[in-house]
Design a protein around this motif. Structure first.
Motif, mmCIF file in Angstrom:
data_model
loop_
_atom_site.group_PDB
_atom_site.id
_atom_site.type_symbol
_atom_site.label_atom_id
_atom_site.label_comp_id
_atom_site.label_asym_id
_atom_site.label_seq_id
_atom_site.Cartn_x
_atom_site.Cartn_y
_atom_site.Cartn_z
ATOM 1 N N GLY A 1 0.819 -1.203 0.000
ATOM 2 C CA GLY A 1 0.000 0.000 0.000
ATOM 3 C C GLY A 1 0.855 1.255 0.000
ATOM 4 O O GLY A 1 0.522 2.250 -0.649
ATOM 5 N N ALA A 2 2.002 1.204 0.709
ATOM 6 C CA ALA A 2 2.932 2.338 0.711
ATOM 7 C C ALA A 2 3.629 2.474 -0.637
ATOM 8 O O ALA A 2 3.950 3.587 -1.069
ATOM 9 N N LEU A 3 3.872 1.343 -1.311
ATOM 10 C CA LEU A 3 4.439 1.402 -2.662
ATOM 11 C C LEU A 3 3.462 2.090 -3.609
ATOM 12 O O LEU A 3 3.853 2.967 -4.402
ATOM 13 N N ALA A 4 2.184 1.724 -3.516
ATOM 14 C CA ALA A 4 1.168 2.408 -4.319
ATOM 15 C C ALA A 4 1.086 3.881 -3.938
ATOM 16 O O ALA A 4 0.979 4.762 -4.806
ATOM 17 N N GLY A 5 1.164 4.157 -2.635
ATOM 18 C CA GLY A 5 1.088 5.538 -2.166
ATOM 19 C C GLY A 5 2.212 6.398 -2.694
ATOM 20 O O GLY A 5 2.017 7.583 -2.999
ATOM 21 N N GLN A 6 3.403 5.817 -2.812
ATOM 22 C CA GLN A 6 4.542 6.549 -3.367
ATOM 23 C C GLN A 6 4.253 6.992 -4.797
ATOM 24 O O GLN A 6 4.735 8.025 -5.256
ATOM 25 N N ALA A 7 3.441 6.187 -5.510
ATOM 26 C CA ALA A 7 3.044 6.527 -6.883
ATOM 27 C C ALA A 7 1.803 7.411 -6.915
ATOM 28 O O ALA A 7 1.289 7.723 -7.999
ATOM 29 N N GLY A 8 1.300 7.807 -5.735
ATOM 30 C CA GLY A 8 0.126 8.663 -5.664
ATOM 31 C C GLY A 8 -1.195 7.942 -5.818
ATOM 32 O O GLY A 8 -2.223 8.564 -6.082
ATOM 33 N N VAL A 9 -1.167 6.605 -5.606
ATOM 34 C CA VAL A 9 -2.367 5.788 -5.821
ATOM 35 C C VAL A 9 -2.917 5.301 -4.475
ATOM 36 O O VAL A 9 -2.198 4.637 -3.725
ATOM 37 N N PRO A 10 -4.168 5.580 -4.154
ATOM 38 C CA PRO A 10 -4.736 5.157 -2.875
ATOM 39 C C PRO A 10 -5.251 3.722 -2.904
ATOM 40 O O PRO A 10 -5.665 3.214 -3.951
ATOM 41 N N VAL A 11 -5.234 3.067 -1.749
ATOM 42 C CA VAL A 11 -5.923 1.790 -1.560
ATOM 43 C C VAL A 11 -7.343 2.112 -1.120
ATOM 44 O O VAL A 11 -7.545 2.798 -0.114
ATOM 45 N N ILE A 12 -8.339 1.623 -1.876
ATOM 46 C CA ILE A 12 -9.727 2.011 -1.595
ATOM 47 C C ILE A 12 -10.582 0.864 -1.081
ATOM 48 O O ILE A 12 -11.733 1.082 -0.686
ATOM 49 N N PHE A 13 -10.031 -0.361 -1.065
ATOM 50 C CA PHE A 13 -10.834 -1.520 -0.681
ATOM 51 C C PHE A 13 -9.923 -2.612 -0.143
ATOM 52 O O PHE A 13 -8.793 -2.776 -0.605
#
Length: 274
Positions: free
Chosen positions: A139-151
């Motif tokens: 989730g932090a890897l996605a966050g670094q790319a500006g992408v949220p976890v929504i589910f």
């Protein structure tokens, strides 16, 4: 609205035993069908909620568990390894949000089949002092790319461990952990219905308002506790690692991507000790 669904198996309804998550037996063949069905439920919910494209990342073990011929034809399946982003492969396609389907508790957690990346070698993973499992790390890897976890879907321990990281995410409890290898579980059919409805709500919410990605500020120090001194010995052959004690090592990284890639190198190295 492009959605990436990272699908693991330990959090899938009906899965409670290690035999169900290891290829080569009847129990696994049944469990991979349930995994495929939960992925399809999430795909259906994403399109119901307004998604225009959905990528399904097979994120368990060798990353080739789901039955390609049974995946919703509207989705694109990401399968096989190695791949740079591992359980978050698909970020390369400029997705807008991530869903975690069938995920599980971290190593040393009290959830069903709890582990972090490599149950044989990894006992604890900490990044900048924060103990994380796979959902937090990826989730932090996605966050670094500006992408949220929504589910997220899985057992209640998985949810409890991660609910504070993902602002506004929708959660679906597919089973209630009663131990490492036991749970009170929904049926696959009931879990699928709840996942579809939850994904629909999550995508609709993401479209209607911006959601905050989970970001761990850098630079990064990762501390890895292994399950044996032999594993720590082996991992410390990689330049840039520092031995902390008999079973613990640390390394520094400039990005979460490099943290993830290094951990996956360690996981690959551990095969030499099996």
């Amino acid at each position: 609205m492009k959605i990436l669904i990272s699908t693991d198996i330990e959090g899938v309804a009906g899965v409670v035993d290690a035999q169900q998550v290891r290829a080569g037996n009847v129990e696994y063949e049944r469990a991979r069908q349930w995994m495929t069905a939960e992925a399809n439920a999430a795909v259906g919910g994403a399109f119901d909620g307004g998604a225009t494209a959905v990528y399904v990342n097979d994120s368990h073990g060798g990353f080739r568990n789901m039955i390609a011929s049974e995946i919703d034809a509207r989705a694109t399946l990401i399968s096989g390894k190695p791949r740079v982003y591992s359980m978050m492969a698909g970020l390369e396609f400029d997705v807008n949000a991530v869903a975690l389907v069938g995920h599980h508790s971290r190593a040393q957690g009290r959830g069903v089949l709890a582990h972090t990346i490599n149950s044989f070698a990894f006992a604890r993973v900490m990044v900048n002092g924060l103990e994380l499992g796979e959902p937090g790390l990826y989730g932090a890897l996605a966050g670094q790319a500006g992408v949220p976890v929504i589910f997220g879907s899985g057992d209640q321990v998985f949810i409890e461990e991660n609910i504070g990281y993902f602002d506004g995410a929708v959660w679906v409890e597919t089973k209630r952990a009663m131990g490492h290898g036991s749970a009170a579980t929904l049926t696959p059919q009931a879990a699928g219905a709840r996942i579809r409805e939850g994904m629909k709500k999550a995508v609709q919410a993401c479209i209607s308002r911006p959601m905050t990605p989970f970001v761990i500020p850098g630079p990064y120090e990762c501390r890895l506790q292994t399950n044996s001194p032999a594993q720590a010995d082996t991992f410390c052959l990689l330049p840039g690692t520092d031995r902390v004690d008999g079973v613990t090592l640390s390394f520094r990284a400039a990005s979460m991507e490099n943290v993830i890639r290094t951990l996956n190198v360690f996981s690959t190295m551990s095969v030499a000790l099996r």
